[in-house]
Design a protein around this motif. Structure first.
Motif, PDB file in Angstrom:
ATOM      1  N   UNK B 204      17.780  38.434 -13.062  1.00 59.59           N
ATOM      2  CA  UNK B 204      16.519  37.804 -13.488  1.00 59.59           C
ATOM      3  C   UNK B 204      15.377  38.804 -13.679  1.00 59.59           C
ATOM      4  N   UNK B 205      15.279  39.793 -12.788  1.00 54.80           N
ATOM      5  CA  UNK B 205      14.176  40.749 -12.908  1.00 54.80           C
ATOM      6  C   UNK B 205      14.486  41.923 -13.825  1.00 54.80           C
ATOM      7  N   UNK B 285      30.850  37.073 -18.770  1.00 58.89           N
ATOM      8  CA  UNK B 285      29.988  36.923 -17.604  1.00 58.89           C
ATOM      9  C   UNK B 285      30.422  35.702 -16.779  1.00 58.89           C
ATOM     10  N   UNK B 286      30.693  34.594 -17.480  1.00 52.34           N
ATOM     11  CA  UNK B 286      31.135  33.392 -16.776  1.00 52.34           C
ATOM     12  C   UNK B 286      32.415  33.634 -15.983  1.00 52.34           C
ATOM     13  N   UNK B 289      31.501  35.835 -12.901  1.00 48.54           N
ATOM     14  CA  UNK B 289      30.720  35.110 -11.888  1.00 48.54           C
ATOM     15  C   UNK B 289      31.647  34.206 -11.093  1.00 48.54           C
ATOM     16  N   UNK B 290      32.470  33.469 -11.793  1.00 50.84           N
ATOM     17  CA  UNK B 290      33.349  32.516 -11.112  1.00 50.84           C
ATOM     18  C   UNK B 290      34.457  33.234 -10.352  1.00 50.84           C
ATOM     19  N   UNK B 291      34.914  34.357 -10.874  1.00 49.22           N
ATOM     20  CA  UNK B 291      35.886  35.162 -10.121  1.00 49.22           C
ATOM     21  C   UNK B 291      35.274  35.602  -8.793  1.00 49.22           C
ATOM     22  N   UNK B 293      33.253  34.100  -7.061  1.00 49.86           N
ATOM     23  CA  UNK B 293      33.130  32.952  -6.164  1.00 49.86           C
ATOM     24  C   UNK B 293      34.403  32.734  -5.345  1.00 49.86           C
ATOM     25  N   UNK B 294      35.464  33.470  -5.663  1.00 46.88           N
ATOM     26  CA  UNK B 294      36.685  33.319  -4.862  1.00 46.88           C
ATOM     27  C   UNK B 294      36.475  33.818  -3.433  1.00 46.88           C
ATOM     28  N   UNK B 585       7.934  39.270  -2.396  1.00 48.20           N
ATOM     29  CA  UNK B 585       8.869  38.688  -3.374  1.00 48.20           C
ATOM     30  C   UNK B 585      10.226  38.337  -2.747  1.00 48.20           C
ATOM     31  N   UNK B 586      10.524  38.941  -1.615  1.00 50.21           N
ATOM     32  CA  UNK B 586      11.840  38.742  -1.008  1.00 50.21           C
ATOM     33  C   UNK B 586      12.018  37.301  -0.515  1.00 50.21           C
ATOM     34  N   UNK B 587      13.217  36.741  -0.773  1.00 51.51           N
ATOM     35  CA  UNK B 587      13.505  35.374  -0.306  1.00 51.51           C
ATOM     36  C   UNK B 587      14.543  35.372   0.803  1.00 51.51           C
ATOM     37  N   UNK B 589      17.589  35.760   0.029  1.00 50.55           N
ATOM     38  CA  UNK B 589      18.827  35.414  -0.666  1.00 50.55           C
ATOM     39  C   UNK B 589      18.950  36.137  -1.999  1.00 50.55           C
ATOM     40  N   UNK B 590      20.173  36.327  -2.377  1.00 53.79           N
ATOM     41  CA  UNK B 590      20.528  36.922  -3.637  1.00 53.79           C
ATOM     42  C   UNK B 590      19.774  36.260  -4.789  1.00 53.79           C
ATOM     43  N   UNK B 591      19.182  36.926  -5.753  1.00 47.34           N
ATOM     44  CA  UNK B 591      19.107  38.384  -5.892  1.00 47.34           C
ATOM     45  C   UNK B 591      17.793  38.960  -5.344  1.00 47.34           C
TER      46      UNK B 591
END
Lengths: 695, 695
Positions: B204-205, B285-286, B289-291, B293-294, B585-587, B589-591
């Motif tokens: 995002x940044x 990318x999809x 990203x989903x890989x 998630x394994x 700015x830090x939350x 959590x990723x990212x």
């Protein structure tokens, strides 16, 4: 060759004089192409013929077409049109998509949780009423007046729950017609083949030809009495395949075309909307493909969504290519020519001279609002069935409390039954898939709107998007139809009291989502309708109404002939394929795998039976499931696709290349009889007498 | 505001008279912008200054920039530039990407398996030699003559394995220079921070500002003697941040720009190449990203690839938007004006009058060949490290047997060491990820080229693409560096005898892949160079050579000043961020997650220290890791990104909006000292005397 034919197509789009030269057109049933048919094919269908075809044709309200094919309410449509029902009736134990389903008798037919079927019974023009209500108004006033007048007209027309009435805006706001349908919400699955034959060739073969798909299904409509619907008007199956150059009709519901949009509207599609949507759908496809790699069950639950996405992707890419290619150039020239004619006539100039600039201005606003609207208000926004159900419950509570004419259009009395049916029906939802899609779509929302957007910040908080999705999906009870029904029946009080996390999320984003929708309706849709209507009137003045309006997912009749085509490379493509070719193309592996039933039946089949065929009929998405009808009013085929060139048909029809792809009636008959041993259905479909005897 | 500045930019691109008005330009070291600097900033760097900057700057051969920052061979570059090394040095047990790495002393530094570092030592013009060799030739003859002359020149120049010589084609073939580099293949990882702070804000940044990244790493170059390289020319770190409006230089290797391409070349990017590549990258990318998630380990092995894809996607989308927006219109006008000038002068018309049409013709061929080339010959073709290694082995066997001047360019003596280094180095490859990416990319190849394509049929046979990928990946032994070394050393005989399935696949497609590559070289590249050279000569005649050539991943100097900008919306963006803003700015959590080291160090840090800052320097991808240098030749920052507007910089520089984003030197110093407690490095970086004492 393509260039020349596109020149012709562009002329057709913008000049009435040449309309008779190509098989273009998705004609409304109140302005059928009688003159063209007579001149070109020497065929003059009478009112009885047209009425019967109209009444025998149906719309599947969630996005397909079909036709009554027996007097006991049997409806023929595509395998891919009942995919939603098939998925909802399937489970990890019983996968109807991969196994197919053939009811062994009428008692075994299985009710689809949320299929709604519409039969058009009447069309009435209401342009004057709408015009009077909106005259002199702009922006919010125009949008409100249009919405409330439409709602009022629809409500007056819909005299019972079994009647659905839609005011349809034709010619970009140049004409408004009231479409009155009979609504059926009890449709049962009678027959659907295995997806491996229904969509043989999968995504690679989609929109291609030669092709070998048995993309057919049968539903049966039941009446309020719980018995099969008795139908007077249905289409019997022909006893032979159509021959080359035969005249063929399709009667169905093309979802939408953009042939009469201005270039400003098309450029924003080409330069902004399509590239963004294609990229996002591609990413979604990647997520789903890889999700399906987790295992067979995950592949099953992702299948319907994946097939839909792949289909959309081909369509969007094809549209982009059409706009970025020579068609875009030709249309720009045609628009310039038409504007010159308008400017040259003081009356027309007064009527529509400023319309193109007015639309161009609205388009800039549309572009500026697009990301926000897409990410907050469209179905793409939160890519989750559970969220969609939550939003519908939240909105139903708010909207159903308002007077009918002030509601969002999908919550008016005319439209709401479709939502209601889905809300209260039981169907399985995969939490595992929901988490992946919602988690991904929340990240996607952040990417589009920025991590610093106030709505994004409010929704995401400090959570990881997948963690948040997991909390929402595992926390909500909306997967249970009884919970949904209770919330729906409980109205606003129930929603206000609910602590369901998905309901809370839907409430949290609702004001922002409604705000961007209202802004689009007032600052984009209203001026586009107003100026679009002015352009349409100028067009009527110059060209009459022989050019049919852009498609609007309402019933249309198209005519054409059975014929192959020549590719721009010079390659000839014959008009049909045969059953033996299917076996030659099969590899034994996805997506060219044959189901066991077809491997077992191979020896018993006539390899020369036509499998699929193409015609020049002008169809687009939404036409799927349209009957292909000969002059005698018999079914000779079942439209299920267009060829690759037909995708550009959104913007203009190219008679040399655009083709409709259908399943041959003889292939359907052979499959039912020999592969699926459904003799009782063959009898019902091919002769009332023998059918009566057989029961 | 944007419109006006783009008009100015377009003028700059095509008219020399105004060049001095903006900080545009990636200047070669043999034609530095001395006049502009003197006129605009009153600074006149002498030869010693320029030589020192040139020799202190380095290129990371796989795609980044860096600089020597100590006399013991310490190289400063980005965290994201050493990602490949970090991934190769990591394992499921020890994840250097998430944990970072700080050598506790010199002995703990870890060798990167395949980093090659180049230091430019000499530039010699060779235009005459190339021109003579190619004069009067076209197509294959031109391509062969160009290739063999380049190879010969490079071979003459490369007197040892530690010398790399590249003939660089500048101005689209208008000039050829020989770049002689010293080559270093022993680079060791000294320091890299956790990816969570190196790429804080993630995708995002990326390309956004305000920004808070510690995107820095330190490598050390070792000589052939296995000892740290002694360097005479290095850049000391400044003792304070740069101030607003300070003059700043970047010295790095911009990967490539397209500012001098013709509109025909740009339109094919806009209408065909970019949309297709964006869609494909989105899908990739999809999948990734989903890989991920394994599980955590899968996320780790997919990370480097995913970050690279996300970065490319933002670039491609930004480029598309630039071309589809007003920049495209302005460039079209500028080209038309320039062509008119050429046509008006008989000499120039004779020289280049037909060049644009010549290029347009080549572009049509390029378009027709694009899908096939992309799917068979580019790195995207078979999305698998193992396949790439197999192809390199197969081609090395064939090519290394040929005379140097007849080889594919990456197998010439000048270029091959980079491939060789990778082939014989040990690094981990995830079979699980390989199977997913290869299986997906094989399906993607089928979708692009059609299931009926002969190459596709031969490769896929009747297999499911993922099943095939699994067979290939689990069957090959090429994950083992020793196996690769044996095949490389064994030459053609070893390859011919190999039964390794990945080698067999690489051999199977090689003829088809080479064929399309040759066709492109002969029918696209050759005419584009020939006609591009003619246009360049016309441009030199009209405008001189004050406009630098398009970037070519060779060393360039750019000047600019420290300053924020005003968004088209009117929003002011200040030129720097401070350390305390990072914590805001830090939350968690990723990212937007901070690593533990930064959370622990928070109290000890000066929150006012500048973290990141922006300048007007004209940079693009490849410049990552470039030192940002003040007039005294000290490092004030480290370039790691551009702002979002800089992406359009591929086609033209917009002084009002384009910004280079860097890490402030004081942030780097504070982090090394207080977060990572690497005092020994701080001493080495900030003063030779104290460093000598410390050892």
């Amino acid at each position: 060759m393509k260039y020349l034919s596109l020149v012709a197509a562009a002329a057709l789009l913008f000049g009435a004089a040449t309309t008779a030269h190509a098989d273009e057109g998705m004609f409304t049933f109140n302005n059928p192409p009688v003159k063209q048919l007579s001149e070109k094919y020497g065929f003059s269908p009478d009112k009885a013929w047209l009425d019967r075809v109209q009444l025998a044709s149906v719309r599947l309200a969630r996005g397909c077409s079909g036709s009554f094919v027996s007097k006991d309410g049997l409806v023929l449509t595509n395998q891919h049109c009942v995919r939603g029902c098939v998925e909802q009736l399937s489970s990890a134990k019983e996968d109807l998509s991969s196994k197919g389903f053939t009811a062994k008798d009428q008692a075994s037919e299985r009710k689809c949780p949320d299929v709604e079927i519409n039969q058009l019974v009447e069309i009435t023009e209401v342009t004057d009423r709408i015009t009077k209500a909106t005259e002199g108004k702009t922006g919010k006033e125009f949008a409100d007046a249009l919405k409330s007048t439409q709602a009022t007209i629809q409500k007056e027309c819909a005299t019972g729950a079994d009647i659905r009435c839609d005011v349809v805006s034709l010619y970009q706001g140049g004409r408004y017609d009231l479409y009155k349908y009979r609504r059926y919400q009890d449709a049962r699955l009678v027959f659907t083949p295995e997806v491996d034959i229904g969509m043989f060739g999968g995504d690679p073969d989609n929109f291609n030809f030669p092709r070998y798909d048995l993309d057919m299904s049968l539903l049966r409509v039941y009446g309020a009495d719980g018995k099969p619907l008795k139908v007077d008007n249905y289409l019997p199956w022909a006893k032979a395949s159509a021959a080359e150059n035969d005249l063929v009709f399709t009667s169905g519901n093309p979802g939408g075309t953009d042939r009469q949009l201005t270039m400003a509207q098309l450029y924003i599609q080409r330069d902004y909307v399509l590239p963004r949507v294609i990229a996002r759908y591609s990413e979604r496809r990647g997520i789903l493909v890889e999700f399906g790699r987790r295992g067979a069950e995950q592949k099953r639950v992702a299948e319907e969504k994946l097939l839909g996405i792949e289909n959309s992707l081909k369509v969007y890419k094809g549209r982009y290519d059409a706009l970025a290619g020579s068609l875009g150039v030709l249309k720009a020239k045609a628009e310039a020519d038409f504007r010159a004619k308008v400017d040259a006539d003081p009356n027309l100039k007064q009527m529509a001279g400023d319309a193109w600039d007015g639309i161009a201005k609205a388009v800039q606003i549309d572009r500026a609002l697009f990301d926000r609207r897409y990410m907050l208000e469209t179905a793409a926004a939160f890519d989750s069935q559970l969220f969609t159900l939550a939003r519908q419950l939240v909105r139903a509570a708010d909207e159903r409390a308002k007077p009918n004419e002030q509601r969002l259009r999908e919550y008016t009395d005319a439209a709401f039954p479709a939502i209601q049916q889905r809300l209260v029906s039981a169907f399985p939802i995969s939490n595992e898939l929901e988490i992946e899609m919602l988690g991904w779509s929340l990240a996607s929302m952040r990417a589009w709107l920025s991590p610093d957007d106030a709505t994004v910040k409010a929704v995401l908080g400090k959570d990881d998007t997948f963690d948040l999705a997991k909390k929402l999906v595992t926390g909500t009870k909306l997967g249970d139809a009884k919970v949904r029904k209770a919330l729906l029946d409980g109205g606003k009080a129930a929603i206000d009291a609910s602590k369901d996390p998905m309901i809370l999320l839907a409430k949290q984003v609702d004001a922002d989502a409604r705000a961007v929708r209202a802004k689009v309706e007032e600052e984009v849709d209203a001026p586009e309708k107003k100026f679009g209507g002015a352009i349409a009137k100028a067009r009527f003045a110059l060209e009459g109404t022989s050019t049919p309006p852009d498609a609007t997912f309402s019933p249309r009749l198209s005519y054409g002939k059975v014929t192959g085509w020549t590719e721009p490379t010079g390659k000839q493509v014959p008009y049909f394929t045969v059953t033996s070719g299917l076996y030659e193309r099969a590899t034994g592996n996805d997506p060219f795998r044959l189901p066991k039933s077809w491997l077992d039946a191979k020896a018993s089949l006539d390899g020369n039976v036509h499998m699929n065929f193409v015609t020049t009929n002008d169809i687009v998405g939404g036409n799927s499931g349209s009957p292909m009808i000969n002059q005698k009013g018999e079914v000779v085929g079942l439209a299920f696709d267009g060829n690759i060139h037909s995708i550009g048909g959104d913007y203009g029809y190219d008679a040399a290349l655009n083709r409709c792809v259908g399943v041959d009636v003889m292939a359907m008959k052979q499959a039912l009889a020999k592969v699926y041993k459904a003799e009782w259905l063959v009898r019902e479909l091919t002769g009332a007498e023998t059918r009566a005897e057989a029961r």
